[in-house]
Design a protein around this motif. Structure first.
Motif, PDB file in Angstrom:
ATOM      1  N   THR A  39       0.913  -1.286   0.014  1.00  0.00           N
ATOM      2  CA  THR A  39       0.107  -0.003   0.047  1.00  0.00           C
ATOM      3  C   THR A  39       0.733   1.133  -0.010  1.00  0.00           C
ATOM      4  O   THR A  39       0.602   2.145  -0.634  1.00  0.00           O
ATOM      5  CB  THR A  39      -0.952   0.096   1.214  1.00  0.00           C
ATOM      6  OG1 THR A  39      -1.725  -1.109   1.166  1.00  0.00           O
ATOM      7  CG2 THR A  39      -1.744   1.229   1.176  1.00  0.00           C
ATOM      8  N   ASP A  40       1.777   1.087   0.983  1.00  0.00           N
ATOM      9  CA  ASP A  40       2.766   2.327   0.856  1.00  0.00           C
ATOM     10  C   ASP A  40       3.405   2.467  -0.417  1.00  0.00           C
ATOM     11  O   ASP A  40       3.664   3.668  -1.080  1.00  0.00           O
ATOM     12  CB  ASP A  40       3.852   2.152   1.989  1.00  0.00           C
ATOM     13  CG  ASP A  40       4.620   3.358   2.292  1.00  0.00           C
ATOM     14  OD1 ASP A  40       3.993   4.312   2.553  1.00  0.00           O
ATOM     15  OD2 ASP A  40       5.825   3.373   2.030  1.00  0.00           O
ATOM     16  N   ALA A  41       3.663   1.557  -1.273  1.00  0.00           N
ATOM     17  CA  ALA A  41       4.571   1.593  -2.623  1.00  0.00           C
ATOM     18  C   ALA A  41       3.558   2.277  -3.602  1.00  0.00           C
ATOM     19  O   ALA A  41       4.047   3.231  -4.418  1.00  0.00           O
ATOM     20  CB  ALA A  41       4.949   0.170  -2.995  1.00  0.00           C
ATOM     21  N   VAL A  42       2.341   2.037  -3.445  1.00  0.00           N
ATOM     22  CA  VAL A  42       1.554   2.386  -4.266  1.00  0.00           C
ATOM     23  C   VAL A  42       1.211   3.931  -4.171  1.00  0.00           C
ATOM     24  O   VAL A  42       1.350   4.900  -4.953  1.00  0.00           O
ATOM     25  CB  VAL A  42      -0.134   1.889  -4.153  1.00  0.00           C
ATOM     26  CG1 VAL A  42      -1.379   2.936  -4.938  1.00  0.00           C
ATOM     27  CG2 VAL A  42      -0.132   0.500  -4.816  1.00  0.00           C
ATOM     28  N   LEU A  43       1.450   4.341  -2.499  1.00  0.00           N
ATOM     29  CA  LEU A  43       1.057   5.870  -2.310  1.00  0.00           C
ATOM     30  C   LEU A  43       2.123   6.757  -2.709  1.00  0.00           C
ATOM     31  O   LEU A  43       2.401   7.754  -3.037  1.00  0.00           O
ATOM     32  CB  LEU A  43       0.889   5.863  -0.808  1.00  0.00           C
ATOM     33  CG  LEU A  43      -0.518   5.444  -0.506  1.00  0.00           C
ATOM     34  CD1 LEU A  43      -0.548   5.391   1.051  1.00  0.00           C
ATOM     35  CD2 LEU A  43      -1.594   6.086  -1.025  1.00  0.00           C
ATOM     36  N   ARG A  44       3.645   6.013  -2.761  1.00  0.00           N
ATOM     37  CA  ARG A  44       4.807   6.704  -3.193  1.00  0.00           C
ATOM     38  C   ARG A  44       4.686   7.133  -4.624  1.00  0.00           C
ATOM     39  O   ARG A  44       5.161   8.159  -5.086  1.00  0.00           O
ATOM     40  CB  ARG A  44       5.967   5.706  -2.934  1.00  0.00           C
ATOM     41  CG  ARG A  44       6.471   5.679  -1.406  1.00  0.00           C
ATOM     42  CD  ARG A  44       7.903   5.047  -1.602  1.00  0.00           C
ATOM     43  NE  ARG A  44       7.931   3.764  -2.001  1.00  0.00           N
ATOM     44  CZ  ARG A  44       7.819   2.791  -1.402  1.00  0.00           C
ATOM     45  NH1 ARG A  44       7.134   2.751  -0.411  1.00  0.00           N
ATOM     46  NH2 ARG A  44       7.833   1.614  -2.099  1.00  0.00           N
ATOM     47  N   ASP A  45       4.112   6.325  -5.382  1.00  0.00           N
ATOM     48  CA  ASP A  45       3.887   6.566  -6.674  1.00  0.00           C
ATOM     49  C   ASP A  45       3.051   7.864  -7.206  1.00  0.00           C
ATOM     50  O   ASP A  45       3.214   8.450  -8.049  1.00  0.00           O
ATOM     51  CB  ASP A  45       3.371   5.271  -7.526  1.00  0.00           C
ATOM     52  CG  ASP A  45       4.038   4.283  -7.793  1.00  0.00           C
ATOM     53  OD1 ASP A  45       5.473   4.286  -7.724  1.00  0.00           O
ATOM     54  OD2 ASP A  45       3.450   3.238  -7.860  1.00  0.00           O
ATOM     55  N   TYR A  46       2.178   8.303  -6.063  1.00  0.00           N
ATOM     56  CA  TYR A  46       1.504   9.279  -6.139  1.00  0.00           C
ATOM     57  C   TYR A  46       2.237  10.468  -5.353  1.00  0.00           C
ATOM     58  O   TYR A  46       1.664  11.757  -5.234  1.00  0.00           O
ATOM     59  CB  TYR A  46       0.054   9.005  -5.397  1.00  0.00           C
ATOM     60  CG  TYR A  46      -0.929   8.458  -6.241  1.00  0.00           C
ATOM     61  CD1 TYR A  46      -1.565   9.152  -7.323  1.00  0.00           C
ATOM     62  CD2 TYR A  46      -0.940   6.909  -6.205  1.00  0.00           C
ATOM     63  CE1 TYR A  46      -2.752   8.497  -8.158  1.00  0.00           C
ATOM     64  CE2 TYR A  46      -2.211   6.438  -6.798  1.00  0.00           C
ATOM     65  CZ  TYR A  46      -2.738   7.231  -7.847  1.00  0.00           C
ATOM     66  OH  TYR A  46      -3.657   6.604  -8.573  1.00  0.00           O
ATOM     67  N   ASP A  47       3.211  10.326  -5.044  1.00  0.00           N
ATOM     68  CA  ASP A  47       4.235  11.589  -4.452  1.00  0.00           C
ATOM     69  C   ASP A  47       3.591  11.849  -3.057  1.00  0.00           C
ATOM     70  O   ASP A  47       3.483  13.202  -2.692  1.00  0.00           O
ATOM     71  CB  ASP A  47       4.436  12.693  -5.368  1.00  0.00           C
ATOM     72  CG  ASP A  47       5.332  12.262  -6.416  1.00  0.00           C
ATOM     73  OD1 ASP A  47       6.390  11.520  -6.050  1.00  0.00           O
ATOM     74  OD2 ASP A  47       5.428  12.923  -7.482  1.00  0.00           O
ATOM     75  N   VAL A  48       2.707  11.012  -2.545  1.00  0.00           N
ATOM     76  CA  VAL A  48       2.257  11.493  -1.173  1.00  0.00           C
ATOM     77  C   VAL A  48       3.306  11.743  -0.013  1.00  0.00           C
ATOM     78  O   VAL A  48       4.070  10.452  -0.103  1.00  0.00           O
ATOM     79  CB  VAL A  48       1.002  10.471  -0.640  1.00  0.00           C
ATOM     80  CG1 VAL A  48       0.673  10.835   0.789  1.00  0.00           C
ATOM     81  CG2 VAL A  48      -0.179  10.416  -1.567  1.00  0.00           C
ATOM     82  N   PRO A  49       3.599  12.703   0.426  1.00  0.00           N
ATOM     83  CA  PRO A  49       4.770  12.650   1.500  1.00  0.00           C
ATOM     84  C   PRO A  49       4.703  11.497   2.617  1.00  0.00           C
ATOM     85  O   PRO A  49       3.581  11.219   2.894  1.00  0.00           O
ATOM     86  CB  PRO A  49       4.637  14.018   2.205  1.00  0.00           C
ATOM     87  CG  PRO A  49       3.591  14.811   1.128  1.00  0.00           C
ATOM     88  CD  PRO A  49       2.734  13.735   0.276  1.00  0.00           C
TER      89      PRO A  49
END
Length: 145
Positions: free
Chosen positions: A75-85
């Motif tokens: 889930t964190d990897a998916v969010l990193r793709d969105y540049d969520v800090p």
């Protein structure tokens, strides 16, 4: 009934983690988000009892299991793709989990069976909305209450 469980939950989490890993492998951004959400949805549809068993508070053994940590990491990897800090990812992960599990809970009990359009259309719109929201996620940390 206890308010948390350990039992065979890691194996349930392991099955979900394997589905997510397969669904997001080699994908980024919206395709990864779709894979993550669809992995949850297919697990809920294919294994309704196992999915329902995950819908309760997890004890420390489950939270600390390799399988649960894998779900969190994916889930964190998916969010990193969105540049969520990094400081905002817990909030975004909670939003994803709440939205996906809320939708699946309502779908599971037939709440979407009484009106057009079909639940699949609403599911697509839900993914559209999550994608747009994640692309516009604020970069400043949330203010403490």
């Amino acid at each position: 009934m206890p308010d948390c469980w350990t039992g065979s939950a890691p194996s349930r989490w392991g099955e979900l983690a394997a589905r997510i890993a397969e669904a997001v492998a080699g994908r980024a951004g919206r395709p990864a988000l779709e894979g993550l959400a669809q992995a949850h949805r297919s697990f809920a549809h294919d294994r309704p009892g196992r999915w329902q068993a995950l819908q309760r508070r997890a004890g420390p053994a489950v939270v600390g299991s390799d399988a649960a940590r894998t779900v969190v990491a994916l889930t964190d990897a998916v969010l990193r793709d969105y540049d969520v800090p990094p400081s905002e990812r817990v909030h975004a992960a909670r939003l994803l989990g709440s939205t996906i599990n809320g939708y699946l809970s309502l779908e599971h009990i037939g709440s979407f069976d009484h009106r057009e359009p079909a639940p699949e259309v609403s599911w697509r719109r839900t993914i559209d909305a999550l994608d747009a929201l994640l692309r516009a996620w604020p970069t400043a940390p949330a203010a403490a209450p």
